[in-house]
Design a protein around this motif. Structure first.
Motif, short mmCIF file in Angstrom:
data_model
loop_
_atom_site.label_atom_id
_atom_site.label_comp_id
_atom_site.label_asym_id
_atom_site.label_seq_id
_atom_site.Cartn_x
_atom_site.Cartn_y
_atom_site.Cartn_z
N ALA A 65 -6.80 5.09 -20.28
CA ALA A 65 -6.50 3.67 -20.51
C ALA A 65 -6.97 3.22 -21.89
N PRO A 66 -6.09 2.56 -22.66
CA PRO A 66 -6.49 2.08 -23.98
C PRO A 66 -7.13 0.70 -23.95
N ARG A 67 -7.16 0.05 -22.78
CA ARG A 67 -7.73 -1.28 -22.68
C ARG A 67 -8.82 -1.30 -21.61
N ARG A 68 -9.65 -2.32 -21.69
CA ARG A 68 -10.71 -2.45 -20.68
C ARG A 68 -10.12 -2.70 -19.30
N ASP A 69 -9.12 -3.57 -19.22
CA ASP A 69 -8.60 -4.02 -17.93
C ASP A 69 -7.33 -3.25 -17.58
N TRP A 70 -7.37 -2.55 -16.45
CA TRP A 70 -6.19 -1.82 -16.01
C TRP A 70 -6.22 -1.68 -14.49
N GLU A 71 -5.05 -1.38 -13.94
CA GLU A 71 -4.87 -1.38 -12.50
C GLU A 71 -4.07 -0.16 -12.07
N SER A 72 -4.55 0.49 -11.02
CA SER A 72 -3.87 1.64 -10.45
C SER A 72 -3.21 1.22 -9.14
N ILE A 73 -1.94 1.60 -8.96
CA ILE A 73 -1.23 1.24 -7.74
C ILE A 73 -0.84 2.51 -6.98
N ALA A 74 -1.03 2.49 -5.67
CA ALA A 74 -0.80 3.68 -4.86
C ALA A 74 -0.25 3.31 -3.50
N THR A 75 0.37 4.28 -2.85
CA THR A 75 0.97 4.07 -1.53
C THR A 75 0.15 4.74 -0.44
N LEU A 76 0.32 4.27 0.79
CA LEU A 76 -0.34 4.88 1.94
C LEU A 76 0.39 6.16 2.38
N ASN A 77 1.70 6.15 2.23
CA ASN A 77 2.45 7.39 2.46
C ASN A 77 3.14 7.75 1.15
N HIS A 78 4.45 7.71 1.07
CA HIS A 78 5.08 7.98 -0.23
C HIS A 78 5.89 6.78 -0.73
N SER A 79 6.67 6.19 0.19
CA SER A 79 7.53 5.08 -0.20
C SER A 79 6.74 3.79 -0.31
N TRP A 80 7.27 2.85 -1.08
CA TRP A 80 6.68 1.51 -1.19
C TRP A 80 7.26 0.61 -0.10
N GLY A 81 8.58 0.52 -0.04
CA GLY A 81 9.20 -0.20 1.06
C GLY A 81 9.15 0.64 2.33
N TYR A 82 9.25 0.00 3.48
CA TYR A 82 9.17 0.70 4.76
C TYR A 82 10.25 1.78 4.86
N ASN A 83 9.81 2.99 5.21
CA ASN A 83 10.73 4.12 5.38
C ASN A 83 10.40 4.78 6.71
N GLN A 84 11.29 4.64 7.67
CA GLN A 84 10.99 5.13 9.02
C GLN A 84 10.93 6.65 9.10
N THR A 85 11.41 7.36 8.07
CA THR A 85 11.36 8.83 8.09
C THR A 85 10.21 9.38 7.26
N ASP A 86 9.44 8.53 6.60
CA ASP A 86 8.35 9.00 5.73
C ASP A 86 7.05 9.07 6.53
N HIS A 87 6.65 10.29 6.86
CA HIS A 87 5.42 10.50 7.62
C HIS A 87 4.37 11.24 6.79
N GLN A 88 4.49 11.16 5.48
CA GLN A 88 3.54 11.83 4.59
C GLN A 88 2.33 10.92 4.34
N TRP A 89 1.62 10.61 5.40
CA TRP A 89 0.50 9.67 5.30
C TRP A 89 -0.69 10.32 4.63
N ARG A 90 -1.34 9.56 3.78
CA ARG A 90 -2.57 10.02 3.15
C ARG A 90 -3.73 9.84 4.11
N SER A 91 -4.79 10.60 3.90
CA SER A 91 -5.97 10.48 4.76
C SER A 91 -6.88 9.38 4.22
N PRO A 92 -7.74 8.80 5.08
CA PRO A 92 -8.72 7.82 4.59
C PRO A 92 -9.60 8.40 3.49
#
Length: 595
Positions: free
Chosen positions: A281-308
């Motif tokens: 990061a070239p600046r002090r303030d930055w934000e990382s965005i991540a998903t719980l599985n893979h898709s951002w919008g609801y995907n009924q076939t996406d079961h690639q869930w990340r672990s806690p």
């Protein structure tokens, strides 16, 4: 190698050179605007729209799209057909109070809701366009109004996502060449159309007719908004990006703008790429965005869930580098959080309830990255996030020359002191730990010190652990070698064409001795091959590049041994000796293990 979905992401993670960014500390308004966000540290993204109802399936077939919210584009659905989803959008399970309560209970301090995504459908009551959830669906309510009210009650900051650059419903915008063949394509770079007078004029008409007025609505109808979160800013000009920034700050001086309004250096803070694990990061303030599985919008076939565990390691890693961490939820078309998302949020919330002090309001680690985990700081306390519990019972902590007042497990209600001892003149110490971790995912140790912090930020190599030198923590030298995207499976350097290019790391040896050297890289028979030299001080080893099965098939290779005779600061360098193919290899990391 990038997917089409990745091309929607303008984080420019593979750039080696960063644009100079003016020091925001000189901007009083910026400092006032960003203060709450720096304290919050963790937030939730919510992707909810018409695309949530089909959930990645169209006409009985799974759509080939990593991101379900790209359904209209990737399934090539004409507007007339896509609009019909609105007539079925009842959202009978939507409960703004329940959403906000769940997010707050999980320990998050802000919510980013998709007010309009690329499909052009407004998830609020818009007078600018009747293509919105109030006028076009049987649901007939304004989720943004209800969420704004619930957020005020729960003291959660409401932020709003707005896709300003693309709108697949507007005839003059970008992305929909199925209904509007003369439009700018979804993947067309800015340079391909910006000098086309017809496309540029039509696109400017979209901005004036829809995008600018809808941003105005969002900032005048719902009270204070924490952030207007823009996307795909690589598809607008500098002038247009500046117009959006000025519009937001003019309407609400306290509202933040993210960097994806245009490109690096724009807005109030930076963004990583989607699910990007590594960043410089070239600046002090930055934000990382991540998903719980893979898709951002609801995907009924996406079961690639990340672990806690994976999510919490991701979170503590980001915060240890000074960033904010945002995790995504994709509610169903009915308006409910799915059971797995609720389960993961509960696990995260439980951890933050015990350990939130080590996250909220903290700043980046003054001691760098450790083999056992990460570190954050708040005032005169360091928080050590231990991912790997030391088998030998002692946690090695580098270079803190201040007197230590108290060391204890943060989740220990009695705050029983942990024994510690100094192990050398550099201020390295060993903290004696219980046999077993207090938390199954990440135990936190609070280390309270006296006085102004006296520490040198430098990676430290200890004995008894695997010391990993990631390429993203090194420095690249040369003209062609560059970082890949930093996403999973792409956390490497690429384009190693020239023999003059090399990677180097500066570190301090805390435990003298002989270290086994493992090199992790990908290489195939078509484009890669040759040999390389690794040097540190007077030590030098040479190894040949071995084929791994593919340029992104990463494998560990034993390169030899290095003797570190003194506890001193060294520079380790890896250079090509010979390049047989187009590139040497795709290097991921070097691992040093004491023998």
């Amino acid at each position: 190698m990038s997917t089409k979905d990745d091309l929607m992401d303008n984080a420019e993670a593979d750039s080696r050179k960063f644009i100079h960014v003016q020091d925001e500390h000189l901007d009083t308004e910026h400092e006032q605007r960003i203060a709450w966000w720096r304290e919050a540290k963790v937030g939730v993204f919510i992707h909810w729209g018409l695309y949530s109802l089909p959930g990645g399936i169209w006409k009985g077939e799974t759509v080939n799209a990593a991101y379900a919210e790209h359904l209209q584009l990737r399934a090539q659905i004409p507007i007339q057909e896509y609009e019909q989803i609105a007539g079925q959008f009842h959202a009978v399970q939507f409960d703004a109070q329940q959403w906000v309560h769940t997010v707050k209970a999980a320990g998050f301090h802000y919510m980013i809701f998709t007010a309009k995504h690329h499909d052009g459908f407004a998830m609020y009551d818009s007078a600018v366009s009747d293509y919105n959830i109030v006028k076009a669906t049987p649901f007939g309510r304004d989720p943004v109004a209800e969420l704004a009210d619930a957020c005020r009650k729960e003291e959660l900051a409401l932020c709003l996502y707005y896709s300003h650059a693309m709108d697949w419903h507007h005839p003059d915008s970008q992305g929909n060449t199925l209904d509007f063949p003369d439009n700018i394509g979804a993947y067309d770079p800015l340079e391909s159309w910006v000098k086309d007078s017809d496309k540029s004029a039509r696109y400017e008409r979209y901005l004036e007719e829809k995008a600018y007025p809808q941003v105005t609505e969002l900032l005048t109808q719902y009270g204070p908004v924490g952030t207007i979160w823009f996307d795909c800013g690589h598809k607008v000009t500098d002038e247009q990006g500046t117009h959006f920034v000025d519009l937001v700050h003019g309407l609400q001086a306290g509202c933040l703008v993210n960097r994806r309004v245009r490109r690096e250096g724009f807005g109030d803070y930076e963004n990583t790429g989607d699910n990007q694990l590594h960043i410089r990061a070239p600046r002090r303030d930055w934000e990382s965005i991540a998903t719980l599985n893979h898709s951002w919008g609801y995907n009924q076939t996406d079961h690639q869930w990340r672990s806690p565990q994976d999510i919490l390691r991701d979170m503590t890693n980001v915060v240890s580098m000074g960033g904010n961490y945002v995790i995504n939820i994709g509610p169903t078309g009915e308006g409910a959080f799915d059971p797995k998302s609720l389960e993961l949020l509960a696990e995260i919330g439980s951890w933050l309830k015990q350990n939130g002090e080590s996250i909220y309001g903290t700043v980046k680690s003054p001691i760098g990255k450790m083999p056992w985990g990460r570190c954050t700081r708040k005032g005169n306390t360091l928080f050590l996030h231990v991912w790997e519990w030391p088998a030998q019972g002692e946690l090695l902590v580098p270079g803190i020359r201040n007197p230590i007042q108290h060391a204890y497990l943060l989740a220990d209600e009695h705050k029983d002191p942990l024994p510690l001892r100094q192990i050398n003149a550099f201020g390295d110490m060993a903290i004696q730990l219980p046999q077993n971790p207090i938390d199954p995912y990440c135990s936190v140790i609070a280390l309270e010190f006296k006085g102004k912090l006296d520490v040198k930020t430098c990676q430290v190599v200890f004995g008894g652990v695997s010391n990993r030198l990631s390429v993203f923590d090194g420095e690249l030298q040369g003209t062609t070698l560059r970082f890949d995207t930093g996403k999973k499976g792409r956390d490497n350097v690429r384009d190693w064409h020239k023999i003059e290019d090399y990677v180097q790391w500066t570190f301090r040896v805390a435990s003298r001795g002989t270290y086994k050297v493992l090199v992790v890289y990908g290489a195939n028979e078509i484009s890669a091959g040759g040999s390389f030299v690794i040097s540190a001080g007077q030590e030098r080893i040479t190894a040949a590049v071995e084929l791994t099965g593919g340029e992104y098939e990463f494998k560990e290779h034993a390169a030899g041994q290095l003797l570190f005779a003194d506890e001193a600061e060294l520079v380790l360098t890896i250079r090509p000796e010979k390049i047989n193919g187009d590139v040497l290899m795709n290097l991921k990391e070097i691992i040093l293990i004491s023998l």
